[in-house]
Scaffold this active site. Structure first.
Site, PDB file in Angstrom:
ATOM      1  N   ASP A  49       0.728  -1.126   0.029  1.00 57.46           N
ATOM      2  CA  ASP A  49       0.166  -0.127   0.034  1.00 57.46           C
ATOM      3  C   ASP A  49       0.912   1.405  -0.047  1.00 57.46           C
ATOM      4  O   ASP A  49       1.586   1.430   0.884  1.00 57.46           O
ATOM      5  CB  ASP A  49      -0.982  -0.005   1.387  1.00 57.46           C
ATOM      6  CG  ASP A  49      -1.631   1.150   1.427  1.00 57.46           C
ATOM      7  OD1 ASP A  49      -2.924   1.237   0.428  1.00 57.46           O
ATOM      8  OD2 ASP A  49      -1.601   2.295   1.805  1.00 57.46           O
ATOM      9  N   TYR A  54       3.259   9.790  -0.028  1.00 62.43           N
ATOM     10  CA  TYR A  54       3.967   9.153   0.743  1.00 62.43           C
ATOM     11  C   TYR A  54       5.418   9.249   0.064  1.00 62.43           C
ATOM     12  O   TYR A  54       6.714   8.951   0.812  1.00 62.43           O
ATOM     13  CB  TYR A  54       3.705   7.675   1.011  1.00 62.43           C
ATOM     14  CG  TYR A  54       2.510   7.282   1.486  1.00 62.43           C
ATOM     15  CD1 TYR A  54       1.703   8.163   2.057  1.00 62.43           C
ATOM     16  CD2 TYR A  54       2.044   5.959   1.745  1.00 62.43           C
ATOM     17  CE1 TYR A  54       0.511   7.708   2.546  1.00 62.43           C
ATOM     18  CE2 TYR A  54       0.861   5.582   2.124  1.00 62.43           C
ATOM     19  CZ  TYR A  54       0.040   6.352   2.539  1.00 62.43           C
ATOM     20  OH  TYR A  54      -1.274   6.124   3.097  1.00 62.43           O
ATOM     21  N   LYS A  83      -2.796   5.898  -4.329  1.00 62.86           N
ATOM     22  CA  LYS A  83      -4.064   6.873  -4.000  1.00 62.86           C
ATOM     23  C   LYS A  83      -3.651   8.040  -4.743  1.00 62.86           C
ATOM     24  O   LYS A  83      -2.847   8.482  -4.718  1.00 62.86           O
ATOM     25  CB  LYS A  83      -3.899   6.917  -2.390  1.00 62.86           C
ATOM     26  CG  LYS A  83      -4.014   5.724  -1.782  1.00 62.86           C
ATOM     27  CD  LYS A  83      -4.393   5.942  -0.327  1.00 62.86           C
ATOM     28  CE  LYS A  83      -3.782   4.376   0.597  1.00 62.86           C
ATOM     29  NZ  LYS A  83      -2.528   4.497   0.861  1.00 62.86           N
ATOM     30  N   HIS A 116      -8.033   9.318  -2.145  1.00 62.84           N
ATOM     31  CA  HIS A 116      -7.133   9.374  -0.861  1.00 62.84           C
ATOM     32  C   HIS A 116      -8.157   9.819   0.426  1.00 62.84           C
ATOM     33  O   HIS A 116      -7.991   9.453   1.300  1.00 62.84           O
ATOM     34  CB  HIS A 116      -5.855   9.966  -0.761  1.00 62.84           C
ATOM     35  CG  HIS A 116      -5.051   9.741  -0.165  1.00 62.84           C
ATOM     36  ND1 HIS A 116      -3.527   9.486  -0.072  1.00 62.84           N
ATOM     37  CD2 HIS A 116      -5.132   9.083   1.420  1.00 62.84           C
ATOM     38  CE1 HIS A 116      -2.873   9.000   1.033  1.00 62.84           C
ATOM     39  NE2 HIS A 116      -3.960   8.776   2.072  1.00 62.84           N
TER      40      HIS A 116
HETATM   41  N1  NAP Z   1      -5.804   6.081   3.668  1.00 64.02           N
HETATM   42  C1  NAP Z   1      -5.152   6.816   4.501  1.00 64.02           C
HETATM   43  O1  NAP Z   1      -5.487   7.901   4.772  1.00 64.02           O
HETATM   44  C2  NAP Z   1      -4.008   6.350   5.449  1.00 64.02           C
HETATM   45  C3  NAP Z   1      -3.559   7.009   6.858  1.00 64.02           C
HETATM   46  C4  NAP Z   1      -2.778   6.317   7.457  1.00 64.02           C
HETATM   47  C5  NAP Z   1      -2.094   5.033   7.185  1.00 64.02           C
HETATM   48  N2  NAP Z   1      -2.298   4.575   5.985  1.00 64.02           N
HETATM   49  C6  NAP Z   1      -1.819   3.351   5.437  1.00 64.02           C
HETATM   50  O2  NAP Z   1      -2.017   2.203   6.585  1.00 64.02           O
HETATM   51  C7  NAP Z   1      -0.482   1.951   7.039  1.00 64.02           C
HETATM   52  C8  NAP Z   1      -0.432   1.595   8.213  1.00 64.02           C
HETATM   53  O3  NAP Z   1      -0.795   2.957   9.350  1.00 64.02           O
HETATM   54  P1  NAP Z   1       0.091   3.404  10.075  1.00 64.02           P
HETATM   55  O4  NAP Z   1       1.377   3.613   9.192  1.00 64.02           O
HETATM   56  O5  NAP Z   1      -0.719   4.744  10.392  1.00 64.02           O
HETATM   57  O6  NAP Z   1       0.404   2.785  11.440  1.00 64.02           O
HETATM   58  P2  NAP Z   1       0.361   1.377  11.995  1.00 64.02           P
HETATM   59  O7  NAP Z   1       0.609   0.357  10.895  1.00 64.02           O
HETATM   60  O8  NAP Z   1      -0.578   1.495  12.837  1.00 64.02           O
HETATM   61  O9  NAP Z   1       1.813   1.388  13.015  1.00 64.02           O
HETATM   62  C9  NAP Z   1       2.906   1.419  12.476  1.00 64.02           C
HETATM   63  C10 NAP Z   1       4.006   1.248  13.662  1.00 64.02           C
HETATM   64  O10 NAP Z   1       3.932   0.006  14.049  1.00 64.02           O
HETATM   65  C11 NAP Z   1       4.996  -0.629  14.234  1.00 64.02           C
HETATM   66  N3  NAP Z   1       5.085  -2.204  14.094  1.00 64.02           N
HETATM   67  C12 NAP Z   1       4.969  -2.963  13.056  1.00 64.02           C
HETATM   68  N4  NAP Z   1       4.726  -4.187  13.272  1.00 64.02           N
HETATM   69  C13 NAP Z   1       4.771  -4.206  14.577  1.00 64.02           C
HETATM   70  C14 NAP Z   1       4.843  -5.388  15.570  1.00 64.02           C
HETATM   71  N5  NAP Z   1       4.624  -6.578  15.108  1.00 64.02           N
HETATM   72  N6  NAP Z   1       5.193  -5.087  16.877  1.00 64.02           N
HETATM   73  C15 NAP Z   1       5.572  -3.768  17.118  1.00 64.02           C
HETATM   74  N7  NAP Z   1       5.485  -2.655  16.658  1.00 64.02           N
HETATM   75  C16 NAP Z   1       5.163  -2.942  15.354  1.00 64.02           C
HETATM   76  C17 NAP Z   1       6.085   0.160  13.066  1.00 64.02           C
HETATM   77  O11 NAP Z   1       7.333  -0.036  13.563  1.00 64.02           O
HETATM   78  P3  NAP Z   1       8.532  -0.657  12.835  1.00 64.02           P
HETATM   79  O12 NAP Z   1       8.701  -0.056  11.654  1.00 64.02           O
HETATM   80  O13 NAP Z   1       9.805  -0.782  13.797  1.00 64.02           O
HETATM   81  O14 NAP Z   1       8.066  -2.292  12.713  1.00 64.02           O
HETATM   82  C18 NAP Z   1       5.421   1.299  12.974  1.00 64.02           C
HETATM   83  O15 NAP Z   1       6.260   2.057  14.031  1.00 64.02           O
HETATM   84  C19 NAP Z   1       0.172   3.152   6.467  1.00 64.02           C
HETATM   85  O16 NAP Z   1       1.502   3.089   6.461  1.00 64.02           O
HETATM   86  C20 NAP Z   1      -0.451   3.431   5.104  1.00 64.02           C
HETATM   87  O17 NAP Z   1       0.044   2.508   4.321  1.00 64.02           O
HETATM   88  C21 NAP Z   1      -3.400   5.118   5.115  1.00 64.02           C
END
Ligand code: NAP
Length: 318
Positions: A49, A54, A83, A116
């Site tokens: 994704d 990004y 997106k 998005h």
């Molecule tokens: N459509 C939208 O508007 C929108 C908005 C926000 C996000 N997104 C998408 O959703 C994705 C995920 O959401 P997010 O980036 O907000 O946050 P998230 O996935 O909730 O959290 C990411 C964090 O969790 C840690 N992590 C991952 N696996 C882990 C594990 N097994 N144990 C402990 N920590 C872990 C990562 O650290 P490490 O790197 O150290 O593993 C990183 O710091 C984004 O990257 C993006 O692609 C979309």
């Protein structure tokens, strides 16, 4: 030989299969992205994704090219999502926004292209979130995402994207799109975790055959929650991890999967990626899903970001 991938898939309303686990890439910096995507492919991920905003599509494209050239995977085994950035929502800019992403990804097509967010901002070259001299966001109140959708559909007709969907849309906004759609949105990508369970929206999407993807499933610990509660340390989540002999992260990622959603945790850490993929080895009981539902406090970890769109006519939390 291409690596085997045995993870679960969700069937979209157009018949396509979307791997239920994907790699999120927001905040993955350009110089980190090639290694992250390659590690994810090695760990069995086939769904990546990304988004124009990004700023890592070029490196993600590079990684895809390399893993295909190395024979690890074929293009048709990958599910690539990107997106349309919100400064490209006006109908005459959709194609330009799309081609920027496609070119950077160095692909002939993407698997899923999402709007998005329904909240358009003004187009100013090289400014993803343009602001005036007072630092106020220059929203664009004249763009209706329904008109954006009609342009998105043309990309499907031309084979440039296999499917189209939305992100951060509420029920009413999806209804308006469905009302005009020739190609129905197959996906709504939304923030979803036990502090923000979105039950009504998830049920609505599922009743319309729209697959929900959960983002910030781990509570986005590395950015948005400054000062807010850390869901990875929630006592209920931790106790459930002990009960299932799984990590809190695995419980949090299994939660949307149990609810029939896809998940896209961001990670740079190959050990986390492997751990996250193991959520397909267990299931939460209905009772435990209910206990996680009960943690709901309707808290968006991205509240600080959304606040800037409070006055937008298409603000999705109104
Ligand atoms: N459509 C939208 O508007 C929108 C908005 C926000 C996000 N997104 C998408 O959703 C994705 C995920 O959401 P997010 O980036 O907000 O946050 P998230 O996935 O909730 O959290 C990411 C964090 O969790 C840690 N992590 C991952 N696996 C882990 C594990 N097994 N144990 C402990 N920590 C872990 C990562 O650290 P490490 O790197 O150290 O593993 C990183 O710091 C984004 O990257 C993006 O692609 C979309």
């Amino acid at each position: 030989m291409a690596a085997q991938n045995s993870q679960a898939c969700l069937v979209l309303s157009n018949g396509m299969k979307m791997p239920q686990m994907g790699l999120g890439t927001w905040m993955i910096k350009p110089h980190e992205a090639v290694a992250a995507v390659k590690a994810a492919i090695d760990a069995g991920y086939r769904h990546i994704d990304t988004a124009y905003v990004y700023d890592n599509e070029e490196q993600i494209g590079q990684a895809i090219k390399e893993v295909i050239a190395e024979g690890k995977v074929k293009r048709e085994e990958l599910f690539i999502v990107t997106k349309l950035a919100i400064q490209y929502l006006s109908p005459e800019r959709v194609r330009e926004g799309f081609y920027k992403s496609l070119k950077m990804l160095q692909l002939d097509y993407v698997d899923l292209y999402l709007i998005h967010s329904p909240t358009a901002v003004q187009y100013i070259e090289d400014h993803p979130l343009p602001t005036n001299e007072k630092g106020e966001l220059l929203i664009d109140v004249d763009v209706d995402y329904v008109d954006t959708w009609k342009e998105m559909e043309k990309l499907v007709d031309e084979g440039l994207t296999r499917s189209i969907g939305v992100s951060n849309f509420n029920e009413k906004q999806i209804e308006r799109v469905l009302h005009v759609a020739k190609h129905k949105p197959v996906n709504n990508q939304i923030e979803l975790n036990p502090y923000f369970i979105r039950q009504q929206l998830v049920s609505f999407c599922q009743s319309k055959g729209i697959v929900v993807t959960s983002y910030s499933s781990l509570g986005a610990p590395d950015k948005a929650s400054e000062g807010g509660p850390d869901i990875l340390s929630d006592p209920v989540v931790k106790a459930m991890g002990e009960k299932y002999n799984r990590s809190p992260a695995q419980i949090l990622l299994r939660y949307p999967v149990n609810r029939g959603c896809a998940v896209i945790p961001k990670s740079l850490n190959p050990e986390h990626m492997k751990e996250n993929m193991k959520i397909f080895e267990f299931e939460l009981s209905a009772e435990d899903v209910k206990s996680l539902d009960d943690l709901n406090i309707n808290l968006s970890q991205l509240k600080k970001f959304w606040i800037t769109f409070n006055d937008h006519p298409h603000y999705p939390f109104a």
